[in-house]
Design an enzyme around this catalytic site. Structure first.
Site, PDB file in Angstrom:
ATOM      1  CB  SER A  15      -0.880   0.025   1.247  1.00 31.56           C
ATOM      2  OG  SER A  15      -1.808  -1.025   1.207  1.00 31.56           O
ATOM      3  CB  SER A  35     -13.208   0.745   0.291  1.00 26.62           C
ATOM      4  OG  SER A  35     -12.202   0.765  -0.706  1.00 26.62           O
ATOM      5  CG  ASP A  68      -5.496  -7.268   1.974  1.00 24.47           C
ATOM      6  OD1 ASP A  68      -6.592  -7.398   1.391  1.00 24.47           O
ATOM      7  OD2 ASP A  68      -4.748  -6.292   1.786  1.00 24.47           O
TER       8      ASP A  68
END
Ligand code: S3P
Length: 450
Positions: free
Chosen positions: A29, A174, A326
């Protein structure tokens, strides 16, 4: 057309436990964001510890195609000569974002407020993922979008000439959608404000501040409101990318499950919005300690020390999901070896990841002899306190995290566990197989070609 070659792999019980120290590749990320925000800053940004995985290399190529100068200085050290906010140029060709939802969605935010034409595409997994979640908020800046049926890639974007600032409340928690809105708002006057129903990873906010943007954050019940002042002058800034907590998850769970293991993982990013797995594993009975805690570029970093432990099943609340989104596949593997039931609640977002991870995680376990149920949006894993039988070849559906989770399971099952295709591991964790085999240290590698 030639099909890409599949890379089957098998994991079996190792001759020795996991031991010693290792470090995992850079945070995915943060790596994407460093390249993107570096390309929007004036001057040269130096990024150390960049993840050189497929997903991030796609972002590097895209920023180059948009006019930034992106160069690899040495292993994991990259430089980006940025074009300034609003200074990117129309790409001459389609931008292929490969397997990466983060790259595709964040870039869509960036190009939506640039007055030119962009076409984005990706591999079969990415072309099946929903893009309406970013199109809907971004259209309000004046950009126009055309997609395939169902809001799928390939997608054409005609960016706004004079973008308007955005105000948006996310219907789902999100970080990708939040970040797309904020990155779009960079090139609009006034304030862009985004509300999230639950706090999600805040790497964009941290990095935007690190480059000189004005970003304020208010709590809003369980969620947050983030406000960005548009058209800032972003200045190049050095970035140190910490190790990816989502990658550390695999050796951590392996060390918990393989008897006799004791492992130290150095320099892991410990942003509190990323560490839900570690909290859950502690609730399951793991001793997982953090040493050398420090802050680097606005992000918490530390060394994780983990040893084998007997785990017990727990109830994982739905509000944990944004902090470990995740990590559910590898948590499910840990749960399969724990004693008692683990119920993971509120996993609807797993259905729109690189694969339908809810269905695929259940299938991974069931094929290897684990009793597992999907109840609405919940995943229930019935652990027996013993490793399951194993013996299956798991279908990984172009999903790196499913592949790594299955291989971790194979380190403890009675029979080896195979995966149909390990090639997607390189999207997030290049060197995974060598790193795991080195930590296992035995004479014969535990992870091999079949
Ligand atoms: C990411 C956000 C999460 C996560 C993904 C990376 C990011 O996706 O699953 O791997 O870097 O912003 P969502 O925002 O769709 O939950």
């Amino acid at each position: 057309m030639t099909q890409p070659e599949l890379k089957p792999l098998v994991a079996r019980r190792p001759a020795a436990p996991l031991a010693g120290s290792l470090s995992v590749p850079g945070d995915k990320s943060i790596s994407h964001r460093a390249l993107m925000i570096g390309a929007l800053a004036v001057g040269e940004t130096r990024i150390a510890g960049l993840l050189e995985g497929e997903d991030v290399l796609r972002t590097a190529a895209a920023m180059q195609a948009l006019g930034a100068e992106v160069t690899r200085h040495s292993a994991t050290v990259w430089c980006v000569a940025g074009r300034g906010v609003g200074g990117l140029a129309e790409p001459a060709d389609v931008l292929d974002m490969g397997n990466s939802g983060t790259a595709a969605r964040l870039l869509t935010g960036i190009v939506a407020s640039h007055p030119f034409f962009t076409v984005l595409t990706g591999d079969a997994s990415l072309r099946a993922r929903p893009m309406r979640r970013v199109i809907e908020p971004l259209a309000a800046c004046g950009a126009r979008f055309a997609t395939r049926e169902g809001g799928r890639l390939p997608m054409a974007v005609q960016g706004a000439r004079d973008a308007l600032p955005l105000e948006y409340r996310l219907p789902v928690a999100s970080a990708q959608v939040k970040s797309a809105v904020l990155l779009c708002g960079l090139n609009a006057p006034g304030f862009t404000r985004v509300e999230e129903p639950a706090a999600t990873r805040d790497h964009s906010e941290n990095m935007l501040r690190h480059f000189g943007a004005e970003v304020s954050v208010e709590s809003l019940g369980a969620g947050r409101a983030i406000t960005l002042r548009g058209q800032p002058h972003l200045r190049a800034a050095d970035v140190m990318v910490p190790g990816d907590a989502s990658s550390a998850a695999f050796p951590v769970v392996a060390a918990l499950l393989v008897p006799g293991s004791r492992l130290r993982i150095e320099g892991v990013g410990l942003n509190p919005l990323r560490t839900g797995l570690f909290a859950t594993l502690r609730e399951m009975g793991a001793t997982l300690t953090v040493e050398n805690e420090r802050s680097e570029g606005g992000e918490a970093v530390g060394d994780l020390v983990v040893a084998h432990a007997a785990l017990r099943g727990v109830d994982v609340p739905p509000d944990r999901a944004p902090r470990m989104i995740d990590e559910y596949p590898v948590l499910a593997v840990a749960a399969a070896c724990a004693s008692g039931i683990t119920r993971m609640r509120g996993l609807h977002e797993l259905r729109v990841k690189e694969s339908d991870r809810l269905a695929a995680t259940a299938a991974l376990l069931a094929a290897n002899g684990v009793r597992v149920e999907i109840d609405g949006d919940d995943l229930l894993v019935h652990g027996t306190g013993q490793p399951p039988a194993g013996g299956a070849v798991v279908e990984t559906h172009m999903d790196h995290r499913l592949a790594m989770s299955a291989l971790v399971l194979g380190l403890v099952t009675d029979q080896p566990v195979g995966v149909d295709d390990a090639s997607f591991i390189d999207t997030s964790f290049p060197g995974f197989v060598a790193l795991m085999n080195a930590a296992l240290g035995g004479a014969a590698p535990a992870l091999t070609a079949p």
